[in-house]
Design a protein around this motif. Structure first.
Motif, PDB file in Angstrom:
ATOM      1  N   UNK A 104      97.329 113.060  23.141  1.00 59.25           N
ATOM      2  CA  UNK A 104      96.320 113.219  24.169  1.00 59.25           C
ATOM      3  C   UNK A 104      96.920 113.727  25.476  1.00 59.25           C
ATOM      4  N   UNK A 105      98.187 113.430  25.724  1.00 56.89           N
ATOM      5  CA  UNK A 105      98.797 113.731  27.006  1.00 56.89           C
ATOM      6  C   UNK A 105      99.779 114.891  26.940  1.00 56.89           C
ATOM      7  N   UNK A 106      99.844 115.594  25.824  1.00 59.80           N
ATOM      8  CA  UNK A 106     100.869 116.615  25.637  1.00 59.80           C
ATOM      9  C   UNK A 106     100.539 117.948  26.299  1.00 59.80           C
ATOM     10  N   UNK A 107      99.308 118.149  26.763  1.00 60.30           N
ATOM     11  CA  UNK A 107      98.893 119.442  27.276  1.00 60.30           C
ATOM     12  C   UNK A 107      99.276 119.682  28.734  1.00 60.30           C
ATOM     13  N   UNK A 108      99.862 118.731  29.409  1.00 60.29           N
ATOM     14  CA  UNK A 108     100.196 118.896  30.815  1.00 60.29           C
ATOM     15  C   UNK A 108     101.477 118.155  31.140  1.00 60.29           C
ATOM     16  N   UNK A 109     102.051 118.498  32.272  1.00 58.83           N
ATOM     17  CA  UNK A 109     103.245 117.823  32.764  1.00 58.83           C
ATOM     18  C   UNK A 109     102.807 116.880  33.874  1.00 58.83           C
ATOM     19  N   UNK A 110     103.044 115.590  33.718  1.00 62.13           N
ATOM     20  CA  UNK A 110     102.673 114.651  34.777  1.00 62.13           C
ATOM     21  C   UNK A 110     103.468 114.925  36.049  1.00 62.13           C
ATOM     22  N   UNK A 111     102.870 114.638  37.190  1.00 56.46           N
ATOM     23  CA  UNK A 111     103.559 114.796  38.464  1.00 56.46           C
ATOM     24  C   UNK A 111     104.664 113.750  38.584  1.00 56.46           C
ATOM     25  N   UNK A 112     105.550 113.944  39.556  1.00 55.50           N
ATOM     26  CA  UNK A 112     106.630 112.977  39.786  1.00 55.50           C
ATOM     27  C   UNK A 112     106.056 111.608  40.143  1.00 55.50           C
ATOM     28  N   UNK A 113     104.973 111.611  40.906  1.00 58.28           N
ATOM     29  CA  UNK A 113     104.351 110.344  41.293  1.00 58.28           C
ATOM     30  C   UNK A 113     103.778 109.613  40.082  1.00 58.28           C
ATOM     31  N   UNK A 114     103.105 110.344  39.212  1.00 59.76           N
ATOM     32  CA  UNK A 114     102.553 109.739  37.992  1.00 59.76           C
ATOM     33  C   UNK A 114     103.686 109.227  37.106  1.00 59.76           C
ATOM     34  N   UNK A 115     104.754 110.011  36.977  1.00 60.91           N
ATOM     35  CA  UNK A 115     105.921 109.552  36.207  1.00 60.91           C
ATOM     36  C   UNK A 115     106.484 108.257  36.772  1.00 60.91           C
ATOM     37  N   UNK A 116     106.612 108.205  38.084  1.00 61.90           N
ATOM     38  CA  UNK A 116     107.161 107.013  38.734  1.00 61.90           C
ATOM     39  C   UNK A 116     106.294 105.795  38.452  1.00 61.90           C
ATOM     40  N   UNK A 117     104.990 105.960  38.543  1.00 65.46           N
ATOM     41  CA  UNK A 117     104.057 104.851  38.295  1.00 65.46           C
ATOM     42  C   UNK A 117     104.078 104.454  36.821  1.00 65.46           C
ATOM     43  N   UNK A 118     103.928 105.421  35.946  1.00 63.34           N
ATOM     44  CA  UNK A 118     103.777 105.124  34.519  1.00 63.34           C
ATOM     45  C   UNK A 118     105.057 104.595  33.884  1.00 63.34           C
ATOM     46  N   UNK A 119     106.197 104.929  34.452  1.00 64.84           N
ATOM     47  CA  UNK A 119     107.454 104.379  33.949  1.00 64.84           C
ATOM     48  C   UNK A 119     107.570 102.880  34.203  1.00 64.84           C
TER      49      UNK A 119
END
Length: 195
Positions: A42-57
């Motif tokens: 579901x999430x493979x079509x885009x690159x998450x932003x650095x902020x989203x990466x920081x939160x989701x990690x």
């Protein structure tokens, strides 16, 4: 145009209502399981932003976190403040829909034992909805110091409901809802730590 005769829901027998509710719960559970089993599709079509990466990690399910945040079109350009609104909106919606679902179960000929468990879940989800509404108020007033605590308070609803349901037939349908809400609250905690 095909016209379907109007049937009042109250004229449907309680066994049919229960079957319809069970079918609806099974579909919800299946959807939730699919997201948890293979969320990368579901999430493979885009690159998450650095902020989203920081939160989701900082969550227990990175892919679910990314997929959830990107259900809102503002996420791809969001700064921390906007992302907080997205996260709290998602958690509030899930808490409210779970609370409403529990109310439907209570109104659908639940046994006395089931009613006791469902009433406990209903109470804790009402508290979760209230905590998330308070968090919204804090966001609006730009007073962020209570956000982590309110997010954790809301997350306890899922854990409390899950513990209450342990060993009952109600466990399966609400387990997925509790699990999704728990991860949405983790997102709120992670976003709150940005302030």
């Amino acid at each position: 145009m095909l016209q379907v005769p109007h049937l009042a829901f109250s004229t449907i027998s309680s066994s049919i209502k229960m079957k319809m509710l069970t079918f609806s719960l099974c579909l919800s559970l299946l959807f939730s399981i699919l997201i948890f089993i293979d969320p990368s599709s579901y999430a493979a079509d885009f690159q998450p932003t650095k902020l989203v990466n920081k939160v989701c990690n900082q969550t227990s399910n990175y892919n679910f976190c990314v997929e959830s945040l990107y259900t809102d079109s503002r996420t791809h350009k969001a700064e921390r403040y906007e992302l907080a609104y997205v996260a709290f909106r998602l958690a509030s919606f899930k808490a409210t829909s779970t609370k409403d679902h529990i109310a439907k179960l209570l109104n659908n000929n639940a046994t006395a034992g089931q009613s006791h468990h469902l009433q406990r879940c209903s109470r804790v989800y009402k508290k979760a909805v209230s905590a998330l509404a308070e968090a919204y108020g804090d966001l609006d007033s730009e007073s962020f110091y209570m956000l982590v605590g309110l997010s954790n308070h809301a997350a306890h609803a899922a854990a409390d409901c899950q513990a209450t349901l342990k060993g009952t037939r109600l466990l399966s349908p609400l387990t997925a809802m509790n699990e999704v809400f728990k991860v949405l609250c983790e997102i709120c905690v992670a976003v709150s730590r940005l302030f």
